[in-house]
Enzyme design. Structure first.
Site, PDB file in Angstrom:
ATOM      1  N   HIS A 485       0.832  -1.213   0.000  1.00 21.70           N
ATOM      2  CA  HIS A 485       0.000   0.000   0.000  1.00 21.70           C
ATOM      3  C   HIS A 485       0.864   1.259   0.000  1.00 21.70           C
ATOM      4  O   HIS A 485       0.704   2.132  -0.864  1.00 21.70           O
ATOM      5  CB  HIS A 485      -0.907  -0.010   1.229  1.00 21.70           C
ATOM      6  N   GLU A 486       1.761   1.345   0.962  1.00 29.23           N
ATOM      7  CA  GLU A 486       2.564   2.566   1.062  1.00 29.23           C
ATOM      8  C   GLU A 486       3.493   2.739  -0.127  1.00 29.23           C
ATOM      9  O   GLU A 486       3.783   3.870  -0.545  1.00 29.23           O
ATOM     10  CB  GLU A 486       3.352   2.574   2.372  1.00 29.23           C
ATOM     11  N   HIS A 489       1.768   4.660  -2.801  1.00 29.07           N
ATOM     12  CA  HIS A 489       1.923   6.107  -2.630  1.00 29.07           C
ATOM     13  C   HIS A 489       3.288   6.556  -3.144  1.00 29.07           C
ATOM     14  O   HIS A 489       3.420   7.588  -3.815  1.00 29.07           O
ATOM     15  CB  HIS A 489       1.821   6.482  -1.146  1.00 29.07           C
ATOM     16  N   HIS A 492       3.395   6.821  -6.829  1.00 27.14           N
ATOM     17  CA  HIS A 492       2.672   8.020  -7.260  1.00 27.14           C
ATOM     18  C   HIS A 492       3.593   9.239  -7.175  1.00 27.14           C
ATOM     19  O   HIS A 492       3.575  10.122  -8.041  1.00 27.14           O
ATOM     20  CB  HIS A 492       1.442   8.200  -6.372  1.00 27.14           C
TER      21      HIS A 492
END
Length: 702
Positions: A485-486, A489, A492
């Protein structure tokens, strides 16, 4: 963002700032990475205050420029302002979140109201707004490229949203509210960090820890040594439920650990947050009224994908019946197990994780203790997280031992693009510390911008249990998912490819920013990725196919509980932030009870993922009226993964397309339009419900 926050000290107030300060000039390290080996606690405050003073002079020059306002001398000039301020604040925010100490905590408290005043001095400056408005009004005749046009529109809306159209007296009142809000927000963060540390479960009785592995007990021993106390310490995670509740065999231990978590910030004394919470909610509603909105949520969501609290609430309300119905079925299964074991008690929140784990074992023959040996942290990182990114985007990673870090646990990797060029630096800081905020997150140490010539330097932070010296860091599957998940980020941020810093990378709406991260979670269970990293930490043998199949099969297990606790938190957030202006201060506990009853989420055995008193996301983390964003983005991420499944799955072509059309674009166009153009259609909720197991697989349209 190019423009930020702080007081308006003159340069004399930053007299301690000079060429010897490591923030004085851009770092000479690769990609201007922070020189942590040179940065001292005493360097931050002078740099922040000098940065604010410098930016105020720059902004004054823009506002008082006698030449007619143009895109270059107004909008671009603002983007270029505040470089020193941004250098100092990016590092300060990252370090105080992950490696706080008393000296830096004092700086936070001193600077919080000054930072709010600094932002107001920019966005409530009438001369500056007149110039921004002049450019905005002539935007159609300026023949700007689409990104530049987006930037003009962003700034105009940001100024209006911040109160630029208010009367002078109303601006004065708004500044007072903003100052109080920033002070209370910092107070909440400070109190919660201390409360969470103090509420750790501490015992000298080893038998109370029955169910923990030898490695977990060793970790609890190390945690106690770190606090210079006898016995064993289990630090709290940020959520209501605690990971060790799944294995602790003594019900009294589970109850104590749960109650420590539930009551962490409600013990009275200096670290009780309830008065802070109730005042924050009240002043936010006052702020909304001043800005012309019926409530704070309406103001906050104006520039989000959902647009209004009503749309967000309608979306969440639609999830309540299915999630709570499934949770009741799950609770029945657990109660039946308790009764079959002649437990003689009613299911309570501190029982759920322990007995649901037994139900999972019975249903799927899945034991978490069997799983963890296959999820060693470094192997998950290099052969899972990195591997998936390489397959999708062609990027590769090389660890750098020569880049200074802010804490010895931190690691640094140089990221290379498919053509071999160095494109970013990525830091990871995975282990729990008492001076670290709870949860997991991504931060920018340096943001990307073609205008400024800067490249991404990002960090992922977690709170995994640190093993005893010489022991491997073994993860549960939730931790594995958190890593993916992280890193979503981080991708991105690292793929950002925009001209302007304000529109770069993760600088997007809250209900969109979680989309890339939640989407990246899917690769944790994708067969080609899973088999590449799920290997025994001692033997290197791959996880047996039957065990892997059980994990995959169990992904819909306990989803009624999991979804209900998140929806409860999101609805609670929105109830706080749709209070009408003029409402009296609320008693936190009473309000919480009524809010959950009103939204049909008051299930005794499914507590909200966060209680109001320790809901850091909404009182100290920027997610006020925005926790629903995780659910909104979940709709996007499952819909997006459905597209991947329909188009060949894990391929470079698919990854490159997502990178080009979404991940690299930041906030350079309308986000709903960006998504639908990539997807080829509007997002649908059916894939999310299918993944959660709330509808049958054939209910999802192709």
């Amino acid at each position: 963002m190019a423009i930020g926050s702080g007081s308006i000290p003159g340069l004399a107030a930053a007299a301690d700032f000079g060429p010897n300060n490591p923030f004085y000039a851009p770092s000479t390290l690769p990609f201007q990475a922070p020189p942590f080996d040179k940065i001292k606690n005493s360097d931050y405050q002078p740099a922040i205050e000098a940065g604010m003073a410098q930016q105020r002079e720059e902004i004054k020059g823009i506002a008082e420029n006698p030449a007619p306002a143009t895109f270059e001398n107004t909008i671009v000039a603002m983007e270029k302002s505040g470089r020193l301020f941004d250098r100092a604040m990016s590092v300060f925010n990252a370090v105080t979140s992950a490696n706080l100490n008393p000296e830096l905590q004092k700086v936070q408290q001193i600077e919080a109201p000054k930072l709010a005043a600094h932002a107001d001095a920019i966005f409530l400056d009438p001369k500056l707004f007149d110039r921004v408005k002049a450019v905005y009004q002539q935007r159609d005749s300026l023949k700007l490229d689409s990104e530049s046009l987006r930037l003009v529109e962003y700034y105009y809306k940001k100024f209006v949203h911040s109160g630029a159209n208010l009367s002078p007296s109303d601006k004065t009142q708004l500044k007072k509210l903003n100052e109080e809000e920033s002070t209370l927000t910092q107070s909440f963060v400070t109190k919660l960090l201390a409360a969470t540390k103090d509420a750790a479960y501490i015992t000298t009785d080893k038998s109370a820890l029955a169910g923990l592995t030898d490695a977990q007990i060793a970790s609890a021993t190390e945690a106690a040594k770190g606090r210079k106390t006898d016995g064993y310490v289990i630090p709290l995670q940020n959520t209501t439920q605690q990971p060790d509740l799944a294995v602790l065999q003594q019900r009294s231990t589970r109850q104590k650990l749960f109650e420590n978590s539930w009551n962490r910030a409600e013990q009275g004394g200096p670290n009780d947050t309830r008065d802070t919470v109730s005042r924050l909610a009240q002043l936010r509603s006052e702020k909304a009224k001043l800005l012309g909105f019926p409530n704070y949520g309406a103001w906050k969501l104006e520039d989000q994908m959902a647009k209004t609290p009503e749309a967000a609430i309608k979306f969440m309300d639609a999830l309540v019946p299915g999630s709570t119905a499934r949770a009741r079925v799950e609770a029945g299964d657990i109660q039946n197990l308790i009764d079959a074991q002649k437990g003689g008690f009613k299911l309570e929140p501190w029982d759920w994780e322990f007995y649901s784990e037994q139900v999972r074992k019975a249903k799927y023959d899945l034991d978490e203790s069997e799983i963890k040996p296959y999820f060693e942290l470094n192997n998950v990182l290099e052969n899972g997280v990195f591997y998936a990114a390489t397959q999708l985007y062609g990027i590769t990673f090389k660890e750098r031992k020569d880049i200074p870090v802010y804490q010895p646990d931190v690691r640094v990797f140089e990221v290379h693009d498919a053509d071999g060029r160095t494109m970013a630096l990525w830091y990871c800081d995975y282990f729990k510390r008492d001076n670290k905020n709870g949860g997991a997150w991504m931060d920018n140490l340096v943001g990307q911008s073609k205008l400024l010539g800067t490249f991404p330097v990002v960090v992922n932070v977690g709170n995994f249990a640190k093993p005893a010296p010489g022991q491997p860091a073994l993860l549960n599957f939730r931790d594995v998912t958190t890593m993916f998940h992280e890193f979503g980020h981080a991708l991105h941020g690292m793929f950002a490819n925009t001209n302007y810093p304000t529109l770069s990378g993760t600088a997007v709406a809250r209900d969109f920013v979680e989309f890339p991260s939640q989407f990246n979670e899917h690769w944790a269970t994708y067969p080609a990725v899973f088999t590449h990293y799920a290997k025994h930490h001692k033997t290197g043998e791959p996880m047996p196919a039957e065990l892997a199949a059980k994990i995959k099969k169990s992904t819909t297990f306990n989803q009624g509980y999991a979804l209900t606790e998140i929806v409860a938190a999101a609805e609670l957030d929105m109830q706080w932030h749709t209070l009408p202006p003029g409402t009296a201060r609320q008693r936190s506990d009473d309000f919480e009870t009524q809010a959950l009853e009103k939204t049909h989420l008051s299930l005794s055995y499914v507590p909200s993922r966060y209680r109001s008193s320790y809901f850091a996301h909404i009182w100290g983390g920027g997610y006020s009226a925005g926790y629903y964003a995780y659910l909104w983005a979940e709709m996007l991420d499952h819909d997006a993964f459905q597209w991947f499944e329909d188009n060949g799955g894990l391929t470079r072509a698919n990854g490159d397309r997502l990178r080009k059309m979404v991940l690299s674009r930041g906030n350079t166009e309308d986000l709903a339009k960006m998504y639908s153009e990539w997807r080829g259609s509007e997002p649908r909720i059916e894939p999310m419900l299918k993944y959660r197991g709330l509808v049958s697989s054939d209910s999802s349209t192709k």
